[in-house]
Design an enzyme around this catalytic site. Structure first.
Site, mmCIF file in Angstrom:
data_model
loop_
_atom_site.group_PDB
_atom_site.id
_atom_site.type_symbol
_atom_site.label_atom_id
_atom_site.label_comp_id
_atom_site.label_asym_id
_atom_site.label_seq_id
_atom_site.Cartn_x
_atom_site.Cartn_y
_atom_site.Cartn_z
ATOM 1 N N GLU A 132 -0.400 -2.706 9.285
ATOM 2 C CA GLU A 132 0.395 -1.996 8.282
ATOM 3 C C GLU A 132 -0.167 -0.597 8.190
ATOM 4 O O GLU A 132 -1.278 -0.390 7.720
ATOM 5 C CB GLU A 132 0.303 -2.694 6.921
ATOM 6 C CG GLU A 132 0.966 -4.051 6.908
ATOM 7 C CD GLU A 132 0.738 -4.806 5.606
ATOM 8 O OE1 GLU A 132 0.406 -4.174 4.591
ATOM 9 O OE2 GLU A 132 0.875 -6.044 5.629
ATOM 10 N N ASP B 118 -1.418 1.823 -6.048
ATOM 11 C CA ASP B 118 -2.697 1.684 -5.366
ATOM 12 C C ASP B 118 -3.875 2.023 -6.259
ATOM 13 O O ASP B 118 -3.760 2.779 -7.215
ATOM 14 C CB ASP B 118 -2.717 2.600 -4.141
ATOM 15 C CG ASP B 118 -1.825 2.054 -3.039
ATOM 16 O OD1 ASP B 118 -2.104 0.942 -2.570
ATOM 17 O OD2 ASP B 118 -0.849 2.731 -2.674
#
Lengths: 393, 255
Positions: free
Chosen positions: B45, B56
Site C-alpha cells: 500500500e 493518521d
C-alpha cells in the site's frame, strides 16, 4: 430555500460529508438527530432563554451616526461584540452544548483560532458542567495569551496543535483526530460553518439568530426589514452566515462577504480564499480552498487569527459560485486602520476580524441614503496587543 | 483475473505493508517496493502524502510532511511508478486522501493507476455515497478495486453495502482510532472480529491499524485473511540503511 442545504447535505456543488469511516457513526448520529432536536419546543425554549438571560440577546442594532455621516448612508452595526464572551461565537456553542446533552455526550472538544470559539466553548462547558478539551495552534496560543488564560480559568484543558502552520487548520485536524479516538462519549463543537454535513447547516441555524433579530430591528427602526447591503467578515464564515441567513432569499439585499487579504492577495501571505482558492475537499466538505496544483492545502496568513483559515464553508462557496454573494478582501493594514477609525468615530474597539468588514465601507460606491448593516462580530479586547504594536500606542 | 483476487485465492495469512511514497527520500519509492516483495510482503500500500491527514497518527503524518517538503507530488509518484512493474509482481494499492485525487482529476487518476499497474485504491475520506455516484464507474472501467474501511461501530447493514460495492478486500480497523495505536484484543475487539468473520462476506478481510509484531500479526490472522502494517514499518525505515532495515523488519513476521 434555494441557498439552503438539500437532503443529501449539499449546497449546489458544495458540502457533503468527506470523512473517514471512523467518524461516520458520530456524524451520522448528528445528521439523523439535529433537526429533530432543534425543532423540539423544549430545546427552543431553553436555547432562547439562555440567549436572553445568559448571552444578553437580542444584541442591539445600532445606527452609527458618525459612520453614517462619513459615507452619506445609514450604517447599522449589529452589535455581536456585546454578547457574553465578546463575540457571536457563543450563539453556536449554546446551541451545540444543549444538543450534545440531548445526545447524551459527556465530553466536549473544540478547535479554536483566535480563542473566541474556545472561550465560548469553555464557557458553556462550565455552565453545563461538562469536560472540555480545546485544541489550539501553538502560534495562536502565543498571540492570544489572554484567551488561553480565560479558557483555563473556565476549566478547559488547552492542547497545543504543533503540526503544520500551528494555527486554526491544524487545531481542526487535531480535534478531528481526538473525535476519531473518542467516538462514543464525545461531541465535537465545530466553531464555524465548516466541516462535514450537518455541521455547516447546524452552525448556520444557531447563528441565524443574528439576521432574525436584525430583520425585526430594521423593521422597527426604518419601517423596512430589508436593507440595501449586508456586510460581514469571512474566515470559515459563521458570523457572515448568521448575518446573511434570513436575507439570502431576499434577492434585492446585496450580501458582501469580506475575506482577509493578509499582506495582499498576491503576496503569498493571504487568506483570501475565493480569490486564491479553487474547489476541493477540506475538513470534511467539498468547498473552495487554497491549495497547490497537487491538492495540498496552502498555509494562509492574516493578522486576524479568526480569519486565518484556508477555506470557507460550503454554503459560502455556493453563494460565491452562484453570484448571490459578493466576496471581496481587505488587507491587514486596511483592517487595522478601520479598527482605529471605528474606535474614534463610534467609541467601539472592534475585533480585527470585524474590522475587515468595516474596512470595506471605504471602498464601496454609495448613491446616498442606502441602509447598510455591518456585522460587528466581536470586540477588540483580545487584539489590543496587535493594535498597540501597529499604532505604537 | 486481477492480482488481488488471485492472491486471496491462493494464500492465507496475507501481510500487507503500507509506506509513504517519497519517504525517507523522494527517490525511494520503487526501491522500497522491490525490497518489500523480496523479503516476503504480499501486498503493498503506497501512500501518496497529503498535508492534512486527519485519519493518521503522528508517525505517518510526519512522514507525509517530510515527503511533501522534499517535493513529492501525485504527478511525480506516477512518473516513478512507471518502473513499478519491471520487477514487482505482487498487488499494489495506492492510499491517500481525496483532495489530491480531485485536483489530479478522477478520470486521469484512474487511467494513470491502470497504466502503471496499480490494482486498487484506499481513500479513507471518500464516502461510500460519493464513491457510488461519482467514482465507481471510473474505477471499474480501469479495473481498480476500491477498498473501504469498517470499524467496530460500523452497522451490519452498512458492512453488507460495502461488501457489495468493493471487489478487493475490506479493511477492518481494529479500533476506532487514528493510525499508530497498538492492537489490544480484549473481549469487545474479539467479539467484533468474530462478528465480522461470522457475516460470511464475499470479500476477504484484512485487519489494519495496530499491528506491529509477529504476535499481533498472528492474532489478526486468526480472525481475518491477513493484516496491514503501516506505522511500525514507516518508523523502522526512518533512518539507516533502507535495504537492511526492510529485511530486518520483515524477518520479525516470518516463521
Amino acid at each position: 430555500m434555494k441557498y439552503k442545504v438539500n437532503e443529501k447535505g449539499y449546497y449546489g456543488d458544495f458540502g457533503g460529508a468527506y470523512i473517514p469511516e471512523m467518524l461516520y457513526p458520530n456524524v451520522e448520529e448528528l445528521r439523523q438527530n439535529y433537526l429533530k432536536i432543534i425543532a423540539d419546543p423544549d430545546f427552543q425554549k431553553e436555547f432562547h432563554q439562555l440567549l436572553k438571560d445568559y448571552v444578553g440577546r437580542p444584541s442591539p442594532l445600532y445606527l452609527a451616526k458618525r459612520y453614517s455621516e462619513r459615507y452619506g448612508v445609514n450604517i447599522f452595526l449589529k452589535r455581536e461584540d456585546l454578547n457574553h464572551t465578546g463575540a457571536h461565537k457563543i450563539n453556536n456553542t449554546i446551541g451545540q452544548i444543549l444538543l450534545a446533552e440531548k445526545l447524551g455526550k459527556k465530553r466536549i472538544i473544540a478547535e479554536t483560532g483566535a480563542g473566541q470559539h474556545g472561550v465560548a466553548t469553555a464557557t458553556v462547558c462550565a455552565l453545563r458542567n461538562l469536560e472540555c478539551v480545546i485544541y489550539m495552534g501553538e502560534v495562536d496560543i502565543e498571540r492570544q495569551a489572554p484567551n488561553v488564560a480565560r479558557m483555563k480559568m473556565l476549566g478547559a484543558k488547552v492542547v497545543p496543535a504543533s503540526s503544520g502552520s500551528k494555527t486554526l487548520k491544524d487545531a481542526t485536524n487535531e480535534a478531528m483526530r481526538d473525535w476519531i479516538n473518542n467516538p462514543v462519549d464525545t461531541h465535537y463543537i465545530i466553531g464555524s460553518v465548516v466541516g462535514p454535513h450537518p455541521y455547516p447547516d447546524m452552525v448556520a441555524i444557531f447563528q441565524s439568530i443574528i439576521s432574525e433579530e436584525t430583520k425585526k430591528q430594521l423593521l422597527a427602526q426604518t419601517g423596512n426589514d430589508q436593507p440595501d447591503y449586508v456586510l460581514a467578515c469571512v474566515g470559515g464564515g459563521s458570523n457572515a452566515m448568521g448575518m446573511f441567513y434570513h436575507f439570502m432569499d431576499d434577492e434585492n439585499v446585496k450580501l458582501i462577504a469580506v475575506e482577509a487579504a493578509g499582506k495582499g492577495v498576491s503576496s503569498g501571505f493571504s487568506a483570501a480564499t475565493t480569490y486564491l482558492g479553487n474547489e476541493g475537499v477540506l475538513h470534511g466538505s467539498r468547498s473552495i480552498l487554497m491549495q497547490t496544483p497537487d491538492g495540498q492545502v496552502v498555509e494562509p496568513h492574516s493578522v486576524s487569527a479568526g480569519l486565518d483559515y484556508p477555506g470557507i464553508g460550503p454554503q459560502h462557496a455556493h453563494l460565491f459560485k452562484t453570484g448571490r454573494g459578493q466576496y471581496v478582501s481587505i488587507t491587514d493594514e486596511e483592517s487595522l486602520e478601520a479598527g482605529l477609525l471605528c474606535t474614534k468615530l463610534e467609541g467601539i474597539i472592534p475585533a480585527i476580524e470585524s474590522a475587515h468588514a468595516l474596512a470595506y465601507l471605504e471602498k464601496m460606491q454609495f448613491k446616498g441614503g442606502e441602509n447598510v448593516v455591518v456585522c460587528l462580530s466581536g470586540r477588540g479586547d483580545k487584539d489590543l496587543d496587535t493594535y498597540i504594536k501597529y499604532f505604537n500606542l | 483475473m486481477n492480482r488481488i483476487k488471485q492472491l486471496f485465492r491462493e494464500k492465507k495469512n496475507i501481510l500487507s505493508i503500507y509506506y509513504t511514497a517519497g519517504y525517507p527520500n523522494t527517490g525511494d519509492t520503487i526501491q522500497i517496493a522491490e525490497a518489500l516483495q523480496k523479503s516476503g510482503a504480499d501486498i503493498l500500500e503506497i501512500g501518496f502524502p497529503y498535508s492534512d491527514p486527519v485519519a493518521d497518527g503522528p508517525v505517518i503524518q510526519a512522514s507525509s510532511k517530510q515527503s511533501l517538503d522534499q517535493g513529492m507530488t501525485l504527478k511525480l509518484l506516477f512518473e516513478q511508478l512507471k518502473e513499478l512493474r519491471k520487477n514487482v509482481t505482487i498487488p499494489v494499492l495506492l492510499m491517500g486522501y481525496v483532495n489530491p485525487v480531485l485536483q489530479f482529476g478522477v478520470e486521469k487518476f484512474c487511467e494513470a493507476c491502470a497504466e502503471v499497474g496499480v490494482d486498487g485504491c484506499i481513500v479513507p475520506d471518500l464516502p461510500m455515497v460519493e464513491y457510488e455516484e461519482f467514482y465507481k464507474d471510473c474505477f471499474e472501467k480501469h479495473n481498480l478495486a476500491n477498498v473501504f474501511l469498517i470499524t467496530p461501530q460500523t452497522a451490519e447493514e452498512r458492512i453488507r453495502k460495502i461488501d457489495g460495492l468493493t471487489n478487493g478486500f475490506i479493511y477492518l480497523l481494529s479500533s476506532s482510532a487514528t493510525t499508530g495505536k497498538n492492537l489490544e484484543v480484549g473481549n469487545t475487539t474479539e467479539a467484533y472480529f468474530s462478528r465480522i468473520k461470522g457475516m460470511d462476506l464475499k470479500n476477504p478481510t484484512m485487519i489494519g491499524f495496530g499491528i506491529s509484531d509477529k504476535q499481533t500479526f498472528d492474532k489478526a490472522c486468526s480472525y481475518a485473511n491477513g493484516a496491514i502494517i503501516g506505522t511500525a514499518f514507516v518508523k523502522a525505515i526512518s533512518e539507516g540503511n533502507l535495504e537492511e532495515n526492510i529485511s530486518n523488519f520483515m524477518k520479525k513476521f516470518k516463521d
